[in-house]
Every structure is written in structure tokens, then in C-alpha cells.
Design a protein around this motif. Sequence first.
Motif, PDB file in Angstrom:
ATOM      1  N   THR A  89       9.284  -4.075 -33.009  1.00  0.00           N
ATOM      2  CA  THR A  89       8.570  -5.334 -33.215  1.00  0.00           C
ATOM      3  C   THR A  89       7.088  -5.074 -33.400  1.00  0.00           C
ATOM      4  OG1 THR A  89      10.207  -6.488 -31.860  1.00  0.00           O
ATOM      5  CG2 THR A  89       8.114  -7.623 -32.257  1.00  0.00           C
ATOM      6  N   THR A 138      12.649 -11.830 -36.683  1.00  0.00           N
ATOM      7  CA  THR A 138      13.358 -12.993 -36.156  1.00  0.00           C
ATOM      8  C   THR A 138      14.572 -12.560 -35.335  1.00  0.00           C
ATOM      9  OG1 THR A 138      12.631 -14.394 -37.979  1.00  0.00           O
ATOM     10  CG2 THR A 138      14.582 -15.121 -36.787  1.00  0.00           C
ATOM     11  N   LEU A 156      13.439 -11.023 -32.046  1.00  0.00           N
ATOM     12  CA  LEU A 156      12.971 -12.046 -31.110  1.00  0.00           C
ATOM     13  C   LEU A 156      14.130 -12.839 -30.516  1.00  0.00           C
ATOM     14  CD1 LEU A 156       9.753 -13.357 -32.872  1.00  0.00           C
ATOM     15  CD2 LEU A 156       9.935 -11.741 -30.959  1.00  0.00           C
ATOM     16  N   ASP A 157      15.146 -13.122 -31.322  1.00  0.00           N
ATOM     17  CA  ASP A 157      16.312 -13.839 -30.805  1.00  0.00           C
ATOM     18  C   ASP A 157      17.052 -13.005 -29.765  1.00  0.00           C
ATOM     19  OD1 ASP A 157      15.720 -16.032 -32.387  1.00  0.00           O
ATOM     20  OD2 ASP A 157      17.204 -15.548 -33.926  1.00  0.00           O
ATOM     21  N   ALA A 194      14.833 -12.872 -26.633  1.00  0.00           N
ATOM     22  CA  ALA A 194      14.860 -14.150 -25.910  1.00  0.00           C
ATOM     23  C   ALA A 194      16.134 -14.272 -25.087  1.00  0.00           C
ATOM     24  CB  ALA A 194      14.750 -15.314 -26.892  1.00  0.00           C
ATOM     25  N   ILE A 208      13.211 -23.556 -30.855  1.00  0.00           N
ATOM     26  CA  ILE A 208      13.511 -22.146 -31.105  1.00  0.00           C
ATOM     27  C   ILE A 208      12.224 -21.357 -31.331  1.00  0.00           C
ATOM     28  CG2 ILE A 208      13.895 -22.409 -33.604  1.00  0.00           C
ATOM     29  CD1 ILE A 208      15.851 -20.071 -31.251  1.00  0.00           C
ATOM     30  N   GLU A 209      11.229 -21.995 -31.947  1.00  0.00           N
ATOM     31  CA  GLU A 209       9.950 -21.325 -32.179  1.00  0.00           C
ATOM     32  C   GLU A 209       9.251 -21.008 -30.860  1.00  0.00           C
ATOM     33  OE1 GLU A 209      10.809 -24.175 -33.835  1.00  0.00           O
ATOM     34  OE2 GLU A 209      11.302 -23.217 -35.742  1.00  0.00           O
ATOM     35  N   THR A 227      10.734 -20.597 -27.973  1.00  0.00           N
ATOM     36  CA  THR A 227      11.539 -19.561 -27.330  1.00  0.00           C
ATOM     37  C   THR A 227      11.206 -18.200 -27.912  1.00  0.00           C
ATOM     38  OG1 THR A 227      13.314 -21.154 -26.922  1.00  0.00           O
ATOM     39  CG2 THR A 227      13.907 -18.822 -26.839  1.00  0.00           C
ATOM     40  N   ARG A 228      11.102 -18.133 -29.232  1.00  0.00           N
ATOM     41  CA  ARG A 228      10.748 -16.860 -29.883  1.00  0.00           C
ATOM     42  C   ARG A 228       9.328 -16.430 -29.512  1.00  0.00           C
ATOM     43  NH1 ARG A 228      13.467 -18.572 -35.588  1.00  0.00           N
ATOM     44  NH2 ARG A 228      15.574 -17.847 -35.094  1.00  0.00           N
ATOM     45  N   GLN A 229       8.408 -17.378 -29.415  1.00  0.00           N
ATOM     46  CA  GLN A 229       7.032 -17.057 -29.030  1.00  0.00           C
ATOM     47  C   GLN A 229       6.995 -16.461 -27.628  1.00  0.00           C
ATOM     48  OE1 GLN A 229       4.208 -17.113 -30.898  1.00  0.00           O
ATOM     49  NE2 GLN A 229       3.157 -16.221 -29.158  1.00  0.00           N
ATOM     50  N   ALA A 250       9.420 -14.879 -26.133  1.00  0.00           N
ATOM     51  CA  ALA A 250      10.016 -13.543 -26.226  1.00  0.00           C
ATOM     52  C   ALA A 250       9.031 -12.562 -26.841  1.00  0.00           C
ATOM     53  CB  ALA A 250      11.302 -13.592 -27.051  1.00  0.00           C
ATOM     54  N   LEU A 251       8.291 -13.009 -27.855  1.00  0.00           N
ATOM     55  CA  LEU A 251       7.297 -12.141 -28.493  1.00  0.00           C
ATOM     56  C   LEU A 251       6.228 -11.721 -27.498  1.00  0.00           C
ATOM     57  CD1 LEU A 251       5.992 -10.798 -30.956  1.00  0.00           C
ATOM     58  CD2 LEU A 251       4.895 -12.992 -31.448  1.00  0.00           C
TER      59      LEU A 251
END
Length: 102
Positions: free
Chosen positions: A21, A54, A57-58, A61, A71-72, A74-76, A78-79
Motif C-alpha cells: 500500500t 481498494t 484497504l478492504d 478493514a 465504505i469510504e 471504513t477504507r480511510q 484502514a488506510l
Amino acid sequence: MIASERFERAAALGVAVAEETRRLLRRHLDAAGAEGDDGTVLVDVPYPDAEVVTALLDVAAECFGERGDSIEETRQAALETLLQLAGFDAESQLNWGELGGR
């Protein structure tokens, strides 16, 4: 396989995901890009790398149990966790000052 070996392999996979990543984000990081007042930096990751980021990140998460209103978000979340694991935070040598000569 014993539990400690499974844990070791899972940890190695986690580090690999974090590093991949970071590599993809750094590849598309524009050192001249704008940084927000809160220190947020926008990185435009084009296709096909965007699909990889993507997916990473999924997976992250799900592994970290991150949740958000969308979802955005959640991904943020995780990032942010991945970047902390990969050392791409304020204390990192990979911050803006170091990327100037990129």
C-alpha cells in the motif's frame, strides 16, 4: 502448523500488505501536491493501481475490524492503520520533506 508459526506468517502478510500500500501511494504521490490545513494529503491513484489499493484497504478493514458510516470512511480508517504499520506517518523519513528530491 503450530499457532506461533501461523501468527508469524500472518504478521509477515500484514507487513507485506502495508508495504505494498505504501509503495503504491508513494509511486503516485505528487511532491508538489497540496496539503490540507489538517495535514491531509490527496493522492490520486489511477487505474489499475487504484483497484489494488481498494482491495488492500478492504482486506485491511476486515482484518482490523474497521467500521465507518460509509465504505469510504471504513477504507480511510484502514488506510490510517496501514500507514502507521508501514511507518508512513509524521515521524517517517518518507514524509514531504524527504520526498522533495523525488
